[in-house]
Design a protein around this motif. Sequence first.
Motif, PDB file in Angstrom:
ATOM      1  N   MET A 193       0.837  -1.198   0.000  1.00 61.00           N
ATOM      2  CA  MET A 193       0.000   0.000   0.000  1.00 61.00           C
ATOM      3  C   MET A 193       0.870   1.246   0.000  1.00 61.00           C
ATOM      4  O   MET A 193       1.911   1.288   0.653  1.00 61.00           O
ATOM      5  N   ASN A 194       0.425   2.236  -0.723  1.00 61.67           N
ATOM      6  CA  ASN A 194       1.066   3.538  -0.611  1.00 61.67           C
ATOM      7  C   ASN A 194       0.336   4.374   0.432  1.00 61.67           C
ATOM      8  O   ASN A 194      -0.639   3.947   1.034  1.00 61.67           O
ATOM      9  N   GLU A 195       0.827   5.566   0.659  1.00 61.13           N
ATOM     10  CA  GLU A 195       0.247   6.402   1.704  1.00 61.13           C
ATOM     11  C   GLU A 195      -1.191   6.793   1.384  1.00 61.13           C
ATOM     12  O   GLU A 195      -2.039   6.875   2.287  1.00 61.13           O
ATOM     13  N   LYS A 196      -1.484   7.009   0.110  1.00 59.11           N
ATOM     14  CA  LYS A 196      -2.840   7.386  -0.268  1.00 59.11           C
ATOM     15  C   LYS A 196      -3.816   6.249  -0.008  1.00 59.11           C
ATOM     16  O   LYS A 196      -4.915   6.461   0.524  1.00 59.11           O
ATOM     17  N   ASP A 197      -3.430   5.028  -0.394  1.00 62.27           N
ATOM     18  CA  ASP A 197      -4.305   3.881  -0.160  1.00 62.27           C
ATOM     19  C   ASP A 197      -4.496   3.629   1.333  1.00 62.27           C
ATOM     20  O   ASP A 197      -5.603   3.294   1.778  1.00 62.27           O
ATOM     21  N   PHE A 198      -3.431   3.779   2.111  1.00 63.37           N
ATOM     22  CA  PHE A 198      -3.540   3.547   3.550  1.00 63.37           C
ATOM     23  C   PHE A 198      -4.470   4.581   4.201  1.00 63.37           C
ATOM     24  O   PHE A 198      -5.315   4.228   5.025  1.00 63.37           O
ATOM     25  N   GLY A 199      -4.314   5.840   3.845  1.00 65.24           N
ATOM     26  CA  GLY A 199      -5.177   6.862   4.425  1.00 65.24           C
ATOM     27  C   GLY A 199      -6.633   6.664   4.062  1.00 65.24           C
ATOM     28  O   GLY A 199      -7.527   6.812   4.917  1.00 65.24           O
ATOM     29  N   THR A 200      -6.898   6.289   2.809  1.00 67.61           N
ATOM     30  CA  THR A 200      -8.279   6.046   2.394  1.00 67.61           C
ATOM     31  C   THR A 200      -8.862   4.833   3.096  1.00 67.61           C
ATOM     32  O   THR A 200     -10.038   4.826   3.480  1.00 67.61           O
ATOM     33  N   MET A 201      -8.042   3.792   3.280  1.00 70.15           N
ATOM     34  CA  MET A 201      -8.508   2.597   3.967  1.00 70.15           C
ATOM     35  C   MET A 201      -8.884   2.906   5.417  1.00 70.15           C
ATOM     36  O   MET A 201      -9.932   2.473   5.912  1.00 70.15           O
ATOM     37  N   VAL A 202      -8.051   3.667   6.110  1.00 70.15           N
ATOM     38  CA  VAL A 202      -8.331   4.007   7.502  1.00 70.15           C
ATOM     39  C   VAL A 202      -9.589   4.866   7.591  1.00 70.15           C
ATOM     40  O   VAL A 202     -10.395   4.721   8.523  1.00 70.15           O
ATOM     41  N   PHE A 203      -9.792   5.755   6.647  1.00 72.11           N
ATOM     42  CA  PHE A 203     -10.987   6.595   6.667  1.00 72.11           C
ATOM     43  C   PHE A 203     -12.243   5.777   6.368  1.00 72.11           C
ATOM     44  O   PHE A 203     -13.301   6.010   6.976  1.00 72.11           O
ATOM     45  N   ASP A 204     -12.167   4.820   5.440  1.00 74.65           N
ATOM     46  CA  ASP A 204     -13.332   4.008   5.103  1.00 74.65           C
ATOM     47  C   ASP A 204     -13.738   3.085   6.250  1.00 74.65           C
ATOM     48  O   ASP A 204     -14.929   2.880   6.497  1.00 74.65           O
ATOM     49  N   TYR A 205     -12.767   2.525   6.934  1.00 75.95           N
ATOM     50  CA  TYR A 205     -13.058   1.558   7.998  1.00 75.95           C
ATOM     51  C   TYR A 205     -12.016   1.728   9.096  1.00 75.95           C
ATOM     52  O   TYR A 205     -11.013   1.008   9.147  1.00 75.95           O
ATOM     53  N   PRO A 206     -12.207   2.696  10.014  1.00 78.37           N
ATOM     54  CA  PRO A 206     -11.183   2.972  11.032  1.00 78.37           C
ATOM     55  C   PRO A 206     -10.872   1.798  11.934  1.00 78.37           C
ATOM     56  O   PRO A 206      -9.761   1.687  12.455  1.00 78.37           O
ATOM     57  N   ARG A 207     -11.822   0.874  12.123  1.00 77.41           N
ATOM     58  CA  ARG A 207     -11.575  -0.257  13.009  1.00 77.41           C
ATOM     59  C   ARG A 207     -10.487  -1.175  12.496  1.00 77.41           C
ATOM     60  O   ARG A 207      -9.881  -1.923  13.268  1.00 77.41           O
ATOM     61  N   VAL A 208     -10.232  -1.152  11.184  1.00 76.79           N
ATOM     62  CA  VAL A 208      -9.212  -2.035  10.632  1.00 76.79           C
ATOM     63  C   VAL A 208      -7.833  -1.689  11.161  1.00 76.79           C
ATOM     64  O   VAL A 208      -6.927  -2.533  11.181  1.00 76.79           O
ATOM     65  N   PHE A 209      -7.664  -0.475  11.644  1.00 76.02           N
ATOM     66  CA  PHE A 209      -6.343  -0.033  12.080  1.00 76.02           C
ATOM     67  C   PHE A 209      -6.114  -0.231  13.573  1.00 76.02           C
ATOM     68  O   PHE A 209      -5.017  -0.602  13.986  1.00 76.02           O
ATOM     69  N   GLY A 210      -7.126  -0.026  14.374  1.00 76.38           N
ATOM     70  CA  GLY A 210      -6.872  -0.025  15.804  1.00 76.38           C
ATOM     71  C   GLY A 210      -7.678  -0.987  16.631  1.00 76.38           C
ATOM     72  O   GLY A 210      -7.462  -1.077  17.843  1.00 76.38           O
ATOM     73  N   TYR A 211      -8.599  -1.730  16.039  1.00 75.43           N
ATOM     74  CA  TYR A 211      -9.487  -2.562  16.841  1.00 75.43           C
ATOM     75  C   TYR A 211      -8.978  -3.989  17.002  1.00 75.43           C
ATOM     76  O   TYR A 211      -9.176  -4.615  18.042  1.00 75.43           O
ATOM     77  N   TYR A 212      -8.330  -4.523  15.972  1.00 76.16           N
ATOM     78  CA  TYR A 212      -7.912  -5.917  15.985  1.00 76.16           C
ATOM     79  C   TYR A 212      -6.423  -6.024  16.304  1.00 76.16           C
ATOM     80  O   TYR A 212      -5.640  -5.135  15.978  1.00 76.16           O
ATOM     81  N   SER A 213      -6.049  -7.149  16.892  1.00 75.21           N
ATOM     82  CA  SER A 213      -4.647  -7.363  17.239  1.00 75.21           C
ATOM     83  C   SER A 213      -3.852  -7.747  15.999  1.00 75.21           C
ATOM     84  O   SER A 213      -4.397  -8.218  14.992  1.00 75.21           O
ATOM     85  N   LEU A 214      -2.547  -7.580  16.084  1.00 74.27           N
ATOM     86  CA  LEU A 214      -1.675  -7.918  14.956  1.00 74.27           C
ATOM     87  C   LEU A 214      -1.691  -9.416  14.675  1.00 74.27           C
ATOM     88  O   LEU A 214      -1.599  -9.841  13.513  1.00 74.27           O
ATOM     89  N   ILE A 215      -1.801 -10.230  15.703  1.00 69.89           N
ATOM     90  CA  ILE A 215      -1.839 -11.686  15.497  1.00 69.89           C
ATOM     91  C   ILE A 215      -3.094 -12.071  14.726  1.00 69.89           C
ATOM     92  O   ILE A 215      -3.044 -12.879  13.781  1.00 69.89           O
ATOM     93  N   GLU A 216      -4.218 -11.498  15.084  1.00 69.06           N
ATOM     94  CA  GLU A 216      -5.462 -11.799  14.390  1.00 69.06           C
ATOM     95  C   GLU A 216      -5.429 -11.325  12.941  1.00 69.06           C
ATOM     96  O   GLU A 216      -5.903 -12.040  12.035  1.00 69.06           O
TER      97      GLU A 216
END
Length: 639
Positions: free
Chosen positions: A325-348
């Motif tokens: 992912m580039n920075e643009k894709d990462f920022g758009t992904m976090v904005f579309d679904y913020p839980r993907v970044f901070g809700y789940y553990s790295l192992i999961e």
Amino acid sequence: MLSCPPCHFYSTILPPRSPRASLLRRREDETPQPPPPPDLNPRRHNSKSTALLLRHLSHSSQHSDFPNPEDLRHRHVSPEERARLLELSLVRQRTPQFPGSIYVQSPGDADVATSLPPIQSLFFRDRADDDDDRNMIMRAIEIRRKVTAEIFKEAMRKGKFGITYTTNLADSLGEFIDYVMVEAASLKRLPEYSDSTFNVRAKTVIQDSKVVPLIRWLKHNSLSYPQIAKLICMTKGNLESISRLVEWLKSVHVKGRFVGVAMLKAGENLFQRKNKEFDEIVEFLERNGVRREWMGYVLSRCPQLLSYSMEEVEARVGFFLDMGMNEKDFGTMVFDYPRVFGYYSLIEMNEKVSYLKEFGLNHEEVGKLLAFKPQLMGCGIEERWKPLVKYLYYHGISRDGMRRMLTIKPMVFCVDLEATIVPKVQFFQDIGIRDDAIGNMLVKFPPLLTYSLHKKIRAVVIFLMTKAGVSERDIGKVIALGPELLGCSIVHKLEINVKYFLSLGIRLRQLGEMIADFPMLLRYNVDLLRPKYRYLRRTMVRSLEDVIEFPRFFSYSLEGRIIPRHKILVENRISMKLRYMLASTDEEFEQRIEAIKERRRRFESGVRNDNPLNTEEIDGDNAMVNRTVIDFSESEVES
């Protein structure tokens, strides 16, 4: 009963006295008499309280003004009496008493020290009664907690809160009530509060904490009283940290109604962190594609991000950037679904990425897939993905087909199997579609599984059968060949196309047969259909029957195929059916033209070949050749 004067009463009952007897009695009355002994117990209607008072006065007269501690240790007090004395010692408000009570009921009274036995007398007992003493201490703490709760309720009522709301909130603020109770007890050590009562000190703690205005602000921001109680208890008495965090959340564009929810879900250590740590996290996300104006939306949907350390945030960002992912894709992904970044553990998240690779996707393709549909990270492997894979495999869909479904419509792997997919497949079986055709249909058009069964799929099927002339025998074939029809709007697409074809003179039954032969006929725009039909009737001079026989005519490009091939036929003075004119490649079309020209040359030269050339023509080839010969003869005669 009548009343009469005493003199009259005695004169009527007793006999008359002599003058001498009266004189002697008067002298006896005038002689001085010794005073009667004082009555030490004038009240006799409450013997128990009187006996206790006499015993108390006897101890006070025999000893000093204050009781001896040694005597207090050996003094026997019943458990019921101890509980009553303890409650009277700690209670805040005066309770109704019977006349002649020997105990003062409020610790605020001036003579409370003399009216109640010292509280030491309740605990200086034998060691065999340690359990009773412990229970008595716990009861004393509970009574003090109730007193503190009443003081808090009084402060809430002064703040114009309702009785029910105040009571419910006080019942949920157990930790805060304990904090106020401890702080009020600790104020006793300060010189200015050494002589003040517990009630005064508790009121001071509540006023200094400014908890009532804070509760009003949180209630104004749509927080319920359980949420307010949880938030206050999370601060552990440091209520100023709430105001500090609220100001910071507003600075990063978190909306007012999400401020309280964000603080509740952020974690227990949120109020122990500094604003500088939060600023570092926000600046790091901005450098990796998350815009500043998006930050409020991200934090309100995923407040757990504020509880992570800087090292944890860097590890999570690196997890997604390593997948290409580039920075643009990462920022758009976090904005579309913020839980993907901070809700789940790295192992999961690593387990889910590994499972997606089993469909034949590489690391970069998984990254693109998550950037396009980050909601996949919110689906469980055992709960959602494995049952769906087994179900699709049962209907004949291979791993490549599942990969196509995953890449075209990833949302299919996020819907519920039993509630969403199974009823739709059962509906397709009911209208006559075979199981193998259902699998091919799902692979061909995966968005089909995300449509509503009753509002979309069933409505389109009913429209095709009632308004478009499709028979019950052909409806399964139509849906299997053209599942894209189920995604079209009835009002803005299907109904408009049906009206256009009926306006051309096509009957409803004939239109149904055309749709069964070519279901995609109803998906074209009417503005594209009109020029093709106009060219067919005016330039090519063809009849409507040709269109009914070959409805795929509308699927070919007017400028790219219809006009160029019609010019070739005109130049070579050839006429053929639309099926053979359009439904072939350029090489096949040229071979067919050359074969027809060769047959015509042989006819013109009078040479008859018993074995004519194979032009690979089907269904009507002889009619086409005969028509060519006839047309040629007529044109020759005309010339």
